[in-house]
Design a protein around this motif. Structure first.
Motif, PDB file in Angstrom:
ATOM      1  N   ASP A 136      -6.893   2.606   2.834  1.00  0.00           N
ATOM      2  CA  ASP A 136      -6.532   1.417   2.328  1.00  0.00           C
ATOM      3  C   ASP A 136      -6.341   1.507   0.666  1.00  0.00           C
ATOM      4  OD1 ASP A 136      -5.989  -1.246   2.058  1.00  0.00           O
ATOM      5  OD2 ASP A 136      -8.407  -1.608   1.670  1.00  0.00           O
ATOM      6  N   THR A 185      -6.659   0.718  -2.867  1.00  0.00           N
ATOM      7  CA  THR A 185      -7.710   0.062  -3.554  1.00  0.00           C
ATOM      8  C   THR A 185      -7.108  -0.143  -4.958  1.00  0.00           C
ATOM      9  OG1 THR A 185      -9.433   0.656  -2.096  1.00  0.00           O
ATOM     10  CG2 THR A 185     -10.131  -0.322  -4.316  1.00  0.00           C
ATOM     11  N   SER A 233      -6.712   2.793  -9.673  1.00  0.00           N
ATOM     12  CA  SER A 233      -6.136   2.587  -8.128  1.00  0.00           C
ATOM     13  C   SER A 233      -6.443   4.117  -7.425  1.00  0.00           C
ATOM     14  CB  SER A 233      -4.656   2.243  -8.155  1.00  0.00           C
ATOM     15  OG  SER A 233      -3.972   3.412  -8.798  1.00  0.00           O
TER      16      SER A 233
END
Length: 367
Positions: free
Chosen positions: A229, A231, A252
């Motif tokens: 995922d 982030t 990120s």
């Protein structure tokens, strides 16, 4: 406001998304009766504003007069030893001056209250004009035109023995009922026949994200690719040097998507449990499907549109009779002006219209 072939639409600019926008005075875009009503609406707003200004002048004069009376009271009560007449508070001259000062103060208070009330009316009228101008300024779909609604007698809208103010109140209450009906329809539950498929679709989508990739493991013995995922986190750095700016930014990266993986691993059980939750809180008897909701909202909107047209007709009739009545602040501008949008005849027939017709006309002339 019909447009012939080769005649560009007056005061109109072709905008984005197939909309036309006014170029000049928005009143010039209106059909005759609506234009007359709009100009009357503006005049009423200006008249209400003009009624307030003289009161400020009167208050200024009264304050000056009151100051004179207060000064006279002070002069009359100066002690004789200080060079004044030394009159007592019950002396006729003192009582007279104090009475005049009080009358000035009372009149100032009365006018201030009147200013507050009439300013509110003026502001409301100005806001209504601004709403109409704003609505007209939003433009209209290309290929349409504004037309006056057919005339009908406001007297036919009154019940037996009903006065115009009572009819206005009745229509205003009905519009509020329409709003309540709209809120009920908009917030009605979704039936299980729609909510369960939507739930399954969402679970399937999340499970698809959470499925591990074992292809590289099988093919070349590499590691399993677990669901990740993306982030993004904010970063804020403060330097120790005084006067230096604070540094902000973001970082990120990717983290294992544990939720998606667990949904993939237990998809059937999750769907079954969520279906039970949906059954527990649903009420299909009170629910509206998507189609039913759209139909119901369209019916309510049509009923409200007609109610507001009736309300506007009664208010305009009252204004013509000289009654002091006002339009609701949130009335639909189209209902207020008695207009509706109509598809242009050329557009309905599939023929060129507006600028396209003008271009075709030029081609014919040149050819």
């Amino acid at each position: 406001m019909a447009f012939g072939p080769g005649d560009p639409e007056p005061y109109i600019e072709r905008g984005l998304a197939g909309f036309n926008f006014p170029r000049g005075d928005v009143a010039d875009l209106l059909p005759p009766k609506a234009r007359k009503r709009f100009l009357l609406l503006k005049q009423r707003a200006e008249d209400k504003r003009a009624l307030v200004a003289p009161y400020y002048e009167q208050i200024a004069d009264l304050r000056a007069e009151k100051a004179e009376h207060d000064a006279r009271v002070r002069r009359l009560t100066v002690a004789r030893g200080a060079g004044g007449p030394g009159l007592q508070a019950d002396d006729v001259q003192v009582v007279d001056a104090e009475g005049k000062a009080k009358r000035c103060a009372d009149e100032i208070a009365r006018l201030a209250e009147l200013i507050e009330v009439r300013s509110a009316h003026a502001t409301r009228a100005a806001h209504l004009v601004q709403r109409v101008e704003g609505r007209l300024g939003e433009g209209r779909p290309a290929g349409t035109r504004m037309v006056d609604l057919a005339d009908f007698s406001a007297a036919t809208l009154l019940k037996k023995g009903e006065t115009i103010p009572a009819a206005i109140a009745r229509f205003e209450n009905r519009t509020r009922e329409h709003d309540a009906d709209h809120n009920r329809a908009q917030s009605a539950l979704v039936p299980t026949s729609e909510s369960k498929p939507l739930m399954r679709e969402q679970v399937e989508a999340l499970a698809g994200v959470g499925q591990p990739d074992v292809s590289m493991l099988v093919e070349i013995g590499e590691r399993i690719r677990w669901p990740q995922d993306a982030t993004r986190l904010p970063v804020r750095a403060v330097t120790l040097m005084p006067g230096e700016p604070v540094v902000t930014g973001f970082a990120s990266g990717e983290l294992p998507n544990a939720l998606a993986f667990m949904v993939w691993l237990n998809k059937d059980a999750i769907i079954k449990r969520l279906a039970e939750e949906i059954d527990e809180i649903s009420d299909d008897a009170a629910a509206l499907s998507k189609e039913q909701r759209e139909i119901r909202l369209a019916e309510i909107a049509a009923d409200k549109r007609q109610t507001e047209r009736n309300l506007a007709a009664v208010v305009w009739a009252a204004i013509e009779d000289g009654l002091n009545v006002e339009f609701p602040a949130d009335i639909d501008p189209q209902a207020l002006l008695g207009i509706e949008l109509e598809v242009d005849a050329a557009q309905a027939a599939g023929k060129p219209w507006g600028m396209a017709a003008a271009a075709g006309h030029v081609i014919e002339v040149i050819g």
